[in-house]
Scaffold this motif. Structure first.
Motif, PDB file in Angstrom:
ATOM      1  N   PRO A 142      35.610  20.085  10.810  1.00  0.00           N
ATOM      2  CA  PRO A 142      34.253  20.196  11.375  1.00  0.00           C
ATOM      3  C   PRO A 142      33.643  21.566  11.143  1.00  0.00           C
ATOM      4  CG  PRO A 142      35.748  19.178  12.939  1.00  0.00           C
ATOM      5  CD  PRO A 142      36.591  19.694  11.803  1.00  0.00           C
ATOM      6  N   GLU A 179      16.643  16.313  11.567  1.00  0.00           N
ATOM      7  CA  GLU A 179      17.867  15.534  11.332  1.00  0.00           C
ATOM      8  C   GLU A 179      18.061  15.261   9.842  1.00  0.00           C
ATOM      9  OE1 GLU A 179      19.528  11.154  12.649  1.00  0.00           O
ATOM     10  OE2 GLU A 179      18.711  12.503  14.189  1.00  0.00           O
ATOM     11  N   ILE A 185      24.205  15.679  13.829  1.00  0.00           N
ATOM     12  CA  ILE A 185      24.736  16.477  14.943  1.00  0.00           C
ATOM     13  C   ILE A 185      23.756  17.611  15.213  1.00  0.00           C
ATOM     14  CG2 ILE A 185      26.629  17.912  15.755  1.00  0.00           C
ATOM     15  CD1 ILE A 185      28.490  16.359  13.944  1.00  0.00           C
ATOM     16  N   HIS A 186      22.967  17.457  16.242  1.00  0.00           N
ATOM     17  CA  HIS A 186      21.992  18.473  16.641  1.00  0.00           C
ATOM     18  C   HIS A 186      21.591  18.209  18.081  1.00  0.00           C
ATOM     19  CE1 HIS A 186      18.641  15.607  16.548  1.00  0.00           C
ATOM     20  NE2 HIS A 186      19.144  15.149  15.405  1.00  0.00           N
ATOM     21  N   CYS A 234      23.271  23.548  15.316  1.00  0.00           N
ATOM     22  CA  CYS A 234      23.924  22.249  15.144  1.00  0.00           C
ATOM     23  C   CYS A 234      25.418  22.301  15.395  1.00  0.00           C
ATOM     24  CB  CYS A 234      23.659  21.713  13.732  1.00  0.00           C
ATOM     25  SG  CYS A 234      21.939  21.236  13.464  1.00  0.00           S
ATOM     26  N   SER A 236      28.712  22.085  17.447  1.00  0.00           N
ATOM     27  CA  SER A 236      28.949  21.190  18.585  1.00  0.00           C
ATOM     28  C   SER A 236      28.906  21.934  19.908  1.00  0.00           C
ATOM     29  CB  SER A 236      30.295  20.474  18.421  1.00  0.00           C
ATOM     30  OG  SER A 236      31.354  21.413  18.338  1.00  0.00           O
ATOM     31  N   SER A 239      25.126  22.489  20.457  1.00  0.00           N
ATOM     32  CA  SER A 239      24.410  21.216  20.535  1.00  0.00           C
ATOM     33  C   SER A 239      24.773  20.442  21.797  1.00  0.00           C
ATOM     34  CB  SER A 239      24.720  20.371  19.295  1.00  0.00           C
ATOM     35  OG  SER A 239      24.109  19.103  19.389  1.00  0.00           O
ATOM     36  N   ASP A 240      26.070  20.371  22.105  1.00  0.00           N
ATOM     37  CA  ASP A 240      26.502  19.636  23.304  1.00  0.00           C
ATOM     38  C   ASP A 240      25.969  20.291  24.569  1.00  0.00           C
ATOM     39  OD1 ASP A 240      27.817  17.962  21.609  1.00  0.00           O
ATOM     40  OD2 ASP A 240      29.817  18.746  22.004  1.00  0.00           O
ATOM     41  N   SER A 243      22.207  19.508  24.771  1.00  0.00           N
ATOM     42  CA  SER A 243      21.935  18.089  25.040  1.00  0.00           C
ATOM     43  C   SER A 243      22.359  17.688  26.446  1.00  0.00           C
ATOM     44  CB  SER A 243      22.656  17.216  24.009  1.00  0.00           C
ATOM     45  OG  SER A 243      22.176  17.477  22.706  1.00  0.00           O
TER      46      SER A 243
END
Length: 487
Positions: A142, A179, A185-186, A234, A236, A239-240, A243
Motif C-alpha cells: 500500500p 477520484e 482511496i480518498h 489519499c 489511509s 483519508s480514514d 472520512s
C-alpha cells in the motif's frame, strides 16, 4: 548556481523546501539525475526516509562514468571527492529522516559527485546521466504509489471549471475528477455548499454527532499539489481520519475567480480568520487543509496544513483539531445537561404552579357555585315565602267572621301547630269544614305538606273529610282539639 535556468531554480527551491535538504549541490545532483522530475525525486526521498535499509541509485549506462571522470579532473567543477562506493546520507545533508535510521543514496560506480551549478557543463553532464531506483519497496504494498498519472497537465479536466452553475455541481465535479486523478482511496468530500457542510458539521441536534470541518483547497498551479493530494491526502491514515471524524469540503482555487468566490463565502460566513490565513499563504504552499471548529456559533481556525507537510504532520494537526472540538463538544454537552436540568426543574416548577393554579381556580369556581346556589336558594325561598304570604293573606280574607264565646252554636277548636303554641279559633257550627282547613292554611300550613288529626281514637285526618259539609253535619263536638302534622 548561476548555470540553472529560472524553471530549474524554482524546482530546486521547491524540492529543498519539501525535503528540508540544506545542501543545494546535493539537491541539484539528485534532481539532475532524475531529469529534474521533482515528483520522482520526492518519491525517492520519501522512500529512503521511510526505509531502514540503504537505497541505491545505480547507473543504467556509462554516461555518468564519463561525467564523473570529467568532474573529478576539473579543478573548477566544485565537486567534492568521496571514496568509491560511499553513501550520501540524507541526514548528512541537513534532512531529518524521521525514522532515526541513516537512510542514504549510494552511487555505486566511482566517487560520488556533488555537482555545483556554477559549471553549466557539469549541469549538462549531470542531467544527461540516467539513474534507476533499486530499493526494497514492493509495488504491491500500500505504501507504493505511482504518481505518473498525477502530473500537472493543461489537457486534463480541471477539478472545478470556471463555468459552474451551482455549488453542488462544482463540488460534485471536484469529487469525480479528484477520484479519476488520484484513485478511489480518498476522503469523502461533502457535495453541496460550504454553508450546508457547516450545518452538517456543527448543527446536528445531537451534540455527539457533531464533527469538526476540514476545508481542502487545491491549486494545480502549485508544484506540491499532486504530491500532497496523491501521497498525503489519499494516504489511509489521513483519508480514514477525515472520512470518519470530519466533514470534509473541498474547493479548487486554481482559477482566480474560484478563489475569489471562496473568499467571498468566507466573509459571508464571518470566517475572517480563515480569510486572513488563506490570503497570507503563498501560492507555492498549496494545497491547504484547514481545520475549522465552531464554539457558540463562533467559527475558529484551529490549525492548517500546507502542501509541503508529511503524513504525520497532517494527522497530528487533524488529531489536534479533533481534540479541540472534543473539548468544545464536552463543554457543550455539559452545558446542555445543565440546561436540560434547569429546564426539568423549571418544568417541574411550572407543573406545580399549574397544579396549584388549577386547584385555586377549582376552589374559586366551587365557591362561586356555592355562592350562586345559595343565592338561588335564598331567592327561591324568598319567592316561596312571598307566594306563601300572598296565599295566606288571601285565605285570611276569605275566612268567616269569628263568633264570640257567648254566641249560640259556636264550636271552639284548639289547634296545635308543629313546634308552636296552640291557637284557639271559634267557628259557627254552620260553617263548613273547609273554613277550619283554610284557617290552618292561612297560618302557613298547607294541606299539600301537612295533615290535620282530630282527637278521636283512633285519630282521623279530617283533611280527608268532605270539606263542603258543615261542622254540625259532621257532628263535631262543641270543643275539639286538632293537631297539625307534617306529612
Amino acid at each position: 548556481m548561476g548555470g540553472l535556468d529560472k524553471k530549474q531554480q524554482e524546482i530546486l527551491n521547491q524540492f529543498m523546501e519539501l525535503t528540508n535538504i540544506a545542501d543545494d549541490d546535493y539537491a541539484t545532483a539528485v534532481l539532475a539525475s532524475l531529469d529534474w522530475d521533482i515528483e520522482k525525486a520526492f518519491e525517492e526521498f520519501q522512500s529512503q526516509n521511510s526505509d531502514g535499509d540503504s537505497d541505491y541509485l545505480q547507473p543504467v549506462n556509462d554516461s555518468l562514468n564519463a561525467a564523473e571522470d570529467s568532474l573529478r579532473n576539473s579543478p573548477s567543477s566544485g565537486y567534492s571527492s568521496r571514496p568509491s562506493g560511499s553513501k550520501v546520507t540524507l541526514s548528512s545533508n541537513g534532512v531529518d529522516s524521521g525514522s532515526g535510521s541513516a537512510s542514504s543514496l549510494m552511487v555505486v560506480a566511482g566517487d560520488t559527485p556533488l555537482p555545483s551549478a556554477r559549471s553549466s557543463d557539469v549541469t549538462k553532464q549531470a542531467e544527461s546521466a540516467a539513474f534507476e531506483i533499486a530499493s526494497d519497496d514492493d509495488p504491491d504494498e500500500p505504501e507504493y504509489y505511482d504518481l505518473s498519472n498525477c502530473r500537472n497537465s493543461n489537457d486534463r479536466p480541471t477539478l472545478i471549471p470556471s463555468n459552474w452553475s451551482s455549488e453542488e455541481e462544482a463540488t460534485s465535479n471536484f469529487a469525480k475528477v479528484f477520484e479519476d486523478r488520484y484513485g478511489a482511496i480518498h476522503p469523502f468530500f461533502h457535495v453541496g455548499s460550504l454553508r450546508e457542510a457547516m450545518r452538517e458539521a456543527f448543527e446536528s441536534p445531537e451534540i455527539i454527532e457533531r464533527r469538526p470541518l476540514a476545508i481542502y483547497l487545491h491549486d494545480d498551479n502549485s508544484i506540491a499539489s499532486n504530491i500532497f493530494a496523491g501521497k498525503v491526502l489519499c494516504a489511509s491514515a489521513v483519508s480514514d481520519l477525515l472520512s470518519g471524524q470530519y466533514v470534509t469540503w473541498a474547493w479548487d482555487v486554481t482559477q482566480s475567480e474560484n478563489k475569489d468566490k471562496f473568499l467571498e463565502w468566507m466573509r459571508e460566513l464571518h470566517m475572517y480568520d480563515v480569510v486572513q490565513r488563506v490570503q497570507m499563504v503563498r501560492a507555492d504552499n498549496y494545497p491547504l487543509l484547514l481545520v475549522v471548529t465552531s464554539s457558540k456559533s463562533q467559527i475558529q481556525l484551529v490549525d492548517y496544513a500546507t502542501g509541503h507537510e508529511y503524513i504525520n504532520n497532517v494527522t497530528d494537526k487533524l488529531i489536534h483539531g479533533l481534540s479541540e472540538y472534543m473539548d468544545i463538544k464536552n463543554t457543550d454537552r455539559k452545558e446542555e445537561i445543565e440546561r436540560q436540568e434547569r429546564e426539568r426543574i423549571r418544568q417541574e416548577q411550572q407543573e406545580e404552579y399549574e397544579k396549584a393554579l388549577a386547584a385555586d381556580r377549582a376552589r374559586v369556581q366551587e365557591e362561586e357555585r356555592d355562592r350562586q346556589m345559595q343565592e338561588e336558594a335564598e331567592a327561591e325561598a324568598k319567592r316561596k315565602l312571598s307566594m306563601k304570604n300572598r296565599r295566606c293573606e288571601s285565605l285570611k280574607k276569605n275566612l268567616p267572621a269569628e263568633p264570640t264565646a257567648t254566641d249560640k252554636g259556636v264550636i271552639t277548636f284548639r289547634v296545635r301547630f308543629p313546634g308552636g303554641q296552640p291557637m284557639i279559633r271559634r267557628f259557627n257550627d254552620s260553617d263548613s269544614l273547609k273554613s277550619l282547613v283554610e284557617f290552618i292554611e292561612s297560618e302557613g300550613f298547607f294541606m299539600e305538606d301537612y295533615r290535620i288529626w282530630n282527637s278521636n281514637v283512633p285519630k282521623q285526618d279530617i283533611s280527608t273529610f268532605d270539606l263542603s259539609k258543615s261542622f254540625s253535619e259532621l257532628k263535631f263536638p262543641a270543643r275539639e282539639q286538632v293537631i297539625v302534622d307534617e306529612k
